[in-house]
Design an enzyme around this catalytic site. Structure first.
Site, PDB file in Angstrom:
ATOM      1  N   GLU A  60       3.577 -40.956 -42.694  1.00 16.71           N
ATOM      2  CA  GLU A  60       3.375 -42.177 -43.497  1.00 16.71           C
ATOM      3  C   GLU A  60       1.879 -42.449 -43.609  1.00 16.71           C
ATOM      4  O   GLU A  60       1.097 -41.908 -42.826  1.00 16.71           O
ATOM      5  CB  GLU A  60       4.058 -43.364 -42.796  1.00 16.71           C
ATOM      6  CG  GLU A  60       5.552 -43.161 -42.657  1.00 16.71           C
ATOM      7  CD  GLU A  60       6.253 -44.375 -42.054  1.00 16.71           C
ATOM      8  OE1 GLU A  60       5.556 -45.345 -41.661  1.00 16.71           O
ATOM      9  OE2 GLU A  60       7.491 -44.347 -41.984  1.00 16.71           O
ATOM     10  N   THR A 101       5.607 -32.377 -48.684  1.00 16.06           N
ATOM     11  CA  THR A 101       5.735 -31.134 -49.453  1.00 16.06           C
ATOM     12  C   THR A 101       7.076 -31.152 -50.195  1.00 16.06           C
ATOM     13  O   THR A 101       8.097 -31.526 -49.613  1.00 16.06           O
ATOM     14  CB  THR A 101       5.662 -29.919 -48.500  1.00 16.06           C
ATOM     15  OG1 THR A 101       4.460 -30.021 -47.732  1.00 16.06           O
ATOM     16  CG2 THR A 101       5.673 -28.601 -49.256  1.00 16.06           C
ATOM     17  N   ARG A 122     -17.590  -1.424 -52.993  1.00 14.14           N
ATOM     18  CA  ARG A 122     -18.811  -2.103 -53.477  1.00 14.14           C
ATOM     19  C   ARG A 122     -20.069  -1.472 -52.876  1.00 14.14           C
ATOM     20  O   ARG A 122     -20.168  -1.289 -51.662  1.00 14.14           O
ATOM     21  CB  ARG A 122     -18.727  -3.584 -53.073  1.00 14.14           C
ATOM     22  CG  ARG A 122     -19.964  -4.386 -53.324  1.00 14.14           C
ATOM     23  CD  ARG A 122     -20.012  -4.927 -54.712  1.00 14.14           C
ATOM     24  NE  ARG A 122     -21.222  -5.703 -54.946  1.00 14.14           N
ATOM     25  CZ  ARG A 122     -21.676  -5.980 -56.161  1.00 14.14           C
ATOM     26  NH1 ARG A 122     -21.033  -5.575 -57.223  1.00 14.14           N
ATOM     27  NH2 ARG A 122     -22.771  -6.701 -56.314  1.00 14.14           N
ATOM     28  N   GLU A 138       8.972 -24.589 -36.641  1.00 13.96           N
ATOM     29  CA  GLU A 138       7.997 -24.887 -37.703  1.00 13.96           C
ATOM     30  C   GLU A 138       6.631 -24.280 -37.353  1.00 13.96           C
ATOM     31  O   GLU A 138       5.962 -23.681 -38.198  1.00 13.96           O
ATOM     32  CB  GLU A 138       7.854 -26.415 -37.869  1.00 13.96           C
ATOM     33  CG  GLU A 138       6.813 -26.787 -38.912  1.00 13.96           C
ATOM     34  CD  GLU A 138       6.626 -28.297 -39.108  1.00 13.96           C
ATOM     35  OE1 GLU A 138       7.327 -29.076 -38.435  1.00 13.96           O
ATOM     36  OE2 GLU A 138       5.783 -28.664 -39.940  1.00 13.96           O
TER      37      GLU A 138
HETATM   38  C1  LIG Z   1      -0.731 -30.381 -47.746  1.00 12.83           C
HETATM   39  C2  LIG Z   1       0.027 -31.160 -46.712  1.00 12.83           C
HETATM   40  C3  LIG Z   1       1.402 -31.014 -46.631  1.00 12.83           C
HETATM   41  C4  LIG Z   1       2.130 -31.760 -45.682  1.00 12.83           C
HETATM   42  N1  LIG Z   1       3.511 -31.682 -45.676  1.00 12.83           N
HETATM   43  C5  LIG Z   1       4.218 -32.573 -44.906  1.00 12.83           C
HETATM   44  C6  LIG Z   1       5.647 -32.668 -45.028  1.00 12.83           C
HETATM   45  O1  LIG Z   1       6.294 -31.911 -45.765  1.00 12.83           O
HETATM   46  N2  LIG Z   1       6.290 -33.623 -44.288  1.00 12.83           N
HETATM   47  C7  LIG Z   1       5.623 -34.477 -43.447  1.00 12.83           C
HETATM   48  O2  LIG Z   1       6.268 -35.317 -42.817  1.00 12.83           O
HETATM   49  N3  LIG Z   1       4.269 -34.399 -43.310  1.00 12.83           N
HETATM   50  C8  LIG Z   1       3.551 -33.487 -44.014  1.00 12.83           C
HETATM   51  N4  LIG Z   1       2.181 -33.417 -43.904  1.00 12.83           N
HETATM   52  C9  LIG Z   1       1.504 -34.341 -42.979  1.00 12.83           C
HETATM   53  C10 LIG Z   1       0.868 -33.655 -41.779  1.00 12.83           C
HETATM   54  O3  LIG Z   1       1.868 -33.287 -40.854  1.00 12.83           O
HETATM   55  C11 LIG Z   1      -0.154 -34.651 -41.200  1.00 12.83           C
HETATM   56  O4  LIG Z   1      -1.226 -34.715 -42.119  1.00 12.83           O
HETATM   57  C12 LIG Z   1      -0.653 -34.256 -39.845  1.00 12.83           C
HETATM   58  O5  LIG Z   1       0.383 -34.365 -38.879  1.00 12.83           O
HETATM   59  C13 LIG Z   1      -1.838 -35.121 -39.385  1.00 12.83           C
HETATM   60  O6  LIG Z   1      -1.553 -36.480 -39.544  1.00 12.83           O
HETATM   61  P1  LIG Z   1      -2.588 -37.457 -40.307  1.00 12.83           P
HETATM   62  O7  LIG Z   1      -2.941 -36.782 -41.587  1.00 12.83           O
HETATM   63  O8  LIG Z   1      -2.020 -38.804 -40.374  1.00 12.83           O
HETATM   64  O9  LIG Z   1      -3.872 -37.466 -39.414  1.00 12.83           O
HETATM   65  P2  LIG Z   1      -4.135 -38.435 -38.161  1.00 12.83           P
HETATM   66  O10 LIG Z   1      -2.959 -38.419 -37.254  1.00 12.83           O
HETATM   67  O11 LIG Z   1      -4.624 -39.751 -38.659  1.00 12.83           O
HETATM   68  O12 LIG Z   1      -5.340 -37.684 -37.453  1.00 12.83           O
HETATM   69  C14 LIG Z   1      -6.674 -37.682 -37.958  1.00 12.83           C
HETATM   70  C15 LIG Z   1      -7.519 -36.798 -37.049  1.00 12.83           C
HETATM   71  O13 LIG Z   1      -7.490 -37.318 -35.705  1.00 12.83           O
HETATM   72  C16 LIG Z   1      -7.007 -36.335 -34.815  1.00 12.83           C
HETATM   73  N5  LIG Z   1      -6.200 -36.986 -33.774  1.00 12.83           N
HETATM   74  C17 LIG Z   1      -5.075 -37.727 -33.928  1.00 12.83           C
HETATM   75  N6  LIG Z   1      -4.594 -38.109 -32.740  1.00 12.83           N
HETATM   76  C18 LIG Z   1      -5.431 -37.579 -31.798  1.00 12.83           C
HETATM   77  C19 LIG Z   1      -5.472 -37.595 -30.376  1.00 12.83           C
HETATM   78  N7  LIG Z   1      -4.519 -38.200 -29.663  1.00 12.83           N
HETATM   79  N8  LIG Z   1      -6.480 -36.961 -29.745  1.00 12.83           N
HETATM   80  C20 LIG Z   1      -7.436 -36.310 -30.461  1.00 12.83           C
HETATM   81  N9  LIG Z   1      -7.451 -36.239 -31.813  1.00 12.83           N
HETATM   82  C21 LIG Z   1      -6.463 -36.869 -32.461  1.00 12.83           C
HETATM   83  C22 LIG Z   1      -6.179 -35.399 -35.669  1.00 12.83           C
HETATM   84  O14 LIG Z   1      -6.051 -34.119 -35.081  1.00 12.83           O
HETATM   85  C23 LIG Z   1      -6.985 -35.367 -36.950  1.00 12.83           C
HETATM   86  O15 LIG Z   1      -8.047 -34.466 -36.810  1.00 12.83           O
HETATM   87  C24 LIG Z   1       1.445 -32.638 -44.787  1.00 12.83           C
HETATM   88  C25 LIG Z   1       0.045 -32.734 -44.861  1.00 12.83           C
HETATM   89  C26 LIG Z   1      -0.661 -32.018 -45.817  1.00 12.83           C
HETATM   90  C27 LIG Z   1      -2.145 -32.214 -45.874  1.00 12.83           C
END
Ligand SMILES: Cc1cc2nc3c(=O)[nH]c(=O)nc-3n(C[C@H](O)[C@H](O)[C@H](O)COP(=O)(O)OP(=O)(O)OC[C@H]3O[C@@H](n4cnc5c(N)ncnc54)[C@H](O)[C@@H]3O)c2cc1C
Length: 381
Positions: free
Chosen positions: A131, A162, A270, A244
């Protein structure tokens, strides 16, 4: 004599040859166009289904091939040959994250309504957990499901999903209690229909896939679409994480092998300073390092896969395989781009896309930082 690398057998190698032939014939020639169009056609699902490739690990009674995770592993690796991370991701999300929870936790009725048509390629699935306010921290999701007569009413928003535009059904994590934390998360299978709206997102790579935000605006979901036990959704999330992550590691290993082969061929061809690039020690050594990286990633991934298939609970090995391969794949693609020089920066070369596509690996399916947190706990740190 067998030419298969354990854990694979000759039977798996035959599947590999036929899957590779199909992918190179039916999908790869269109990859560039699909990337440019920011969409691969839904018919791709039907084409895979006709080859039995949407149900390799599923029982024959549901239209599957009655195989196991090793058959699926072959496909995960070969999918890299599409040459479009987005296409592989869309097909892979359907096969590896959206349908497994229905197979494992679904009622017979749910399997008939969702798994059977999904294996036939007629209904496309997505998994909706993330979310806007909750990614790594899954327990903080706020999409709510209120109990009403005959089912639930769902309100909230998922993002980065996705297949989020095309999916006919979304296996969705919702809050079914007021309490916070891991308790009170449940899964509902939500059909696309009234109150469900998707908006596509623009991204660095995976251009052919429809990553989307999905809004649920008072969506009625019937009782019989509760997947698994009420308030025990966290178990469902955990149940498929290992697969996964293995699937992602296998995809990276497949992509790295192809990239190495193509880059080595380019370096032999090349010319610079009167000889092929591979005749210069710096390039030759770089390619030797990259071959070592491909081999290391393959060994670690196959070891985790072997343990997983043997029914052990290889949390540590799978986590290490995911952590190692995703960053290694991105770094390898960047090195391959460097060896291509200016050509590598151009759209008409495959490697420019390969670098962008590989960048998602260390973020999706549990980020590198989360993998290290899991390892920290498993190592009693
Ligand atoms: C192209 C794409 C396809 C996707 N497909 C799906 C899907 O099909 N279904 C679905 O449900 N999700 C999907 N996702 C979501 C994906 O699983 C999340 O983006 C991912 O889990 C990271 O969550 P966030 O983006 O909210 O980052 P955040 O959780 O906000 O994290 C931001 C940063 O902080 C770091 N961080 C977070 N917590 C900690 C901690 N405790 N200690 C240290 N560092 C930390 C993270 O590693 C990251 O670098 C997709 C994402 C992308 C970009």
């Amino acid at each position: 004599m067998s030419h298969a690398d354990p854990p694979f057998t000759d039977e798996h190698e035959q599947l590999r040859a036929s899957a590779r032939g199909f992918i190179e014939r039916e999908l790869a020639p269109h990859a560039e166009r699909w990337e440019a169009e920011r969409w691969f056609p839904d018919e791709a699902f039907g084409k895979l289904a006709a080859q039995g490739l949407l149900g390799l690990k599923y029982p024959e009674e549901y239209g599957g091939q009655g195989g196991d995770y090793l058959h699926e592993a072959v496909l995960c690796e070969e999918m890299a040959r599409v040459g479009s991370g987005g296409t592989a991701a869309g097909l892979g999300a359907h096969i590896n994250i959206a349908t497994p929870p229905i197979w494992k936790f679904g009622t017979e009725d749910q399997k008939q309504r969702y798994l059977v048509p999904a294996i036939r390629g007629e209904r496309i699935g997505a998994l909706g957990i993330t979310e806007p306010g909750a990614g790594s921290d899954v327990a903080s999701i706020t999409t709510r499901a209120e109990r009403v007569d005959g089912g639930w009413v769902v309100g909230g928003e998922k993002t980065y999903i996705t297949n989020g535009v095309r999916a006919h059904f979304i296996v969705t994590a919702v809050k079914t209690t007021q309490e916070g934390g891991h308790h009170g998360i449940s899964f509902l299978i939500i059909d696309r229909g009234e109150g469900v709206t998707s908006s596509a997102l623009h991204k660095l790579g995976w251009h052919a896939s429809d990553t989307a935000t999905i809004a649920f605006d008072d969506v009625f979901v019937p009782e019989q679409n509760l997947l698994g036990e009420l308030n025990e959704g966290f178990k469902l999330i955990m149940a498929n994480f290992q697969w996964e992550r293995l699937a992602m590691a296998l995809g990276a290993v497949g992509a790295m092998s192809i990239a190495w082969e193509r880059t080595a061929a380019f370096a032999r061809e090349r010319q610079a300073f009167g000889r092929p690039l591979s005749g210069h020690q710096a390039i030759r050594h770089k390619l030797a390092d990259l071959a070592t990286s491909v081999y290391t990633c393959r060994c670690v991934t196959y070891d985790a896969l072997r343990r997983f298939v043997a029914g052990k609970d290889p949390l540590r090995e799978v986590t290490m395989a995911k952590l190692l391969t995703q960053r290694a794949a991105y770094e390898l693609m960047d090195d391959c781009l460097q060896i291509h020089g200016g050509a590598g920066y151009m759209r008409e070369y495959w490697v420019e896309r390969a670098v962008r596509d590989a960048r998602l690996g260390p973020i999706g399916g549990g980020s590198d930082e989360i993998m290290r947190e899991i390892l920290g706990r498993s190592l009693s740190l």
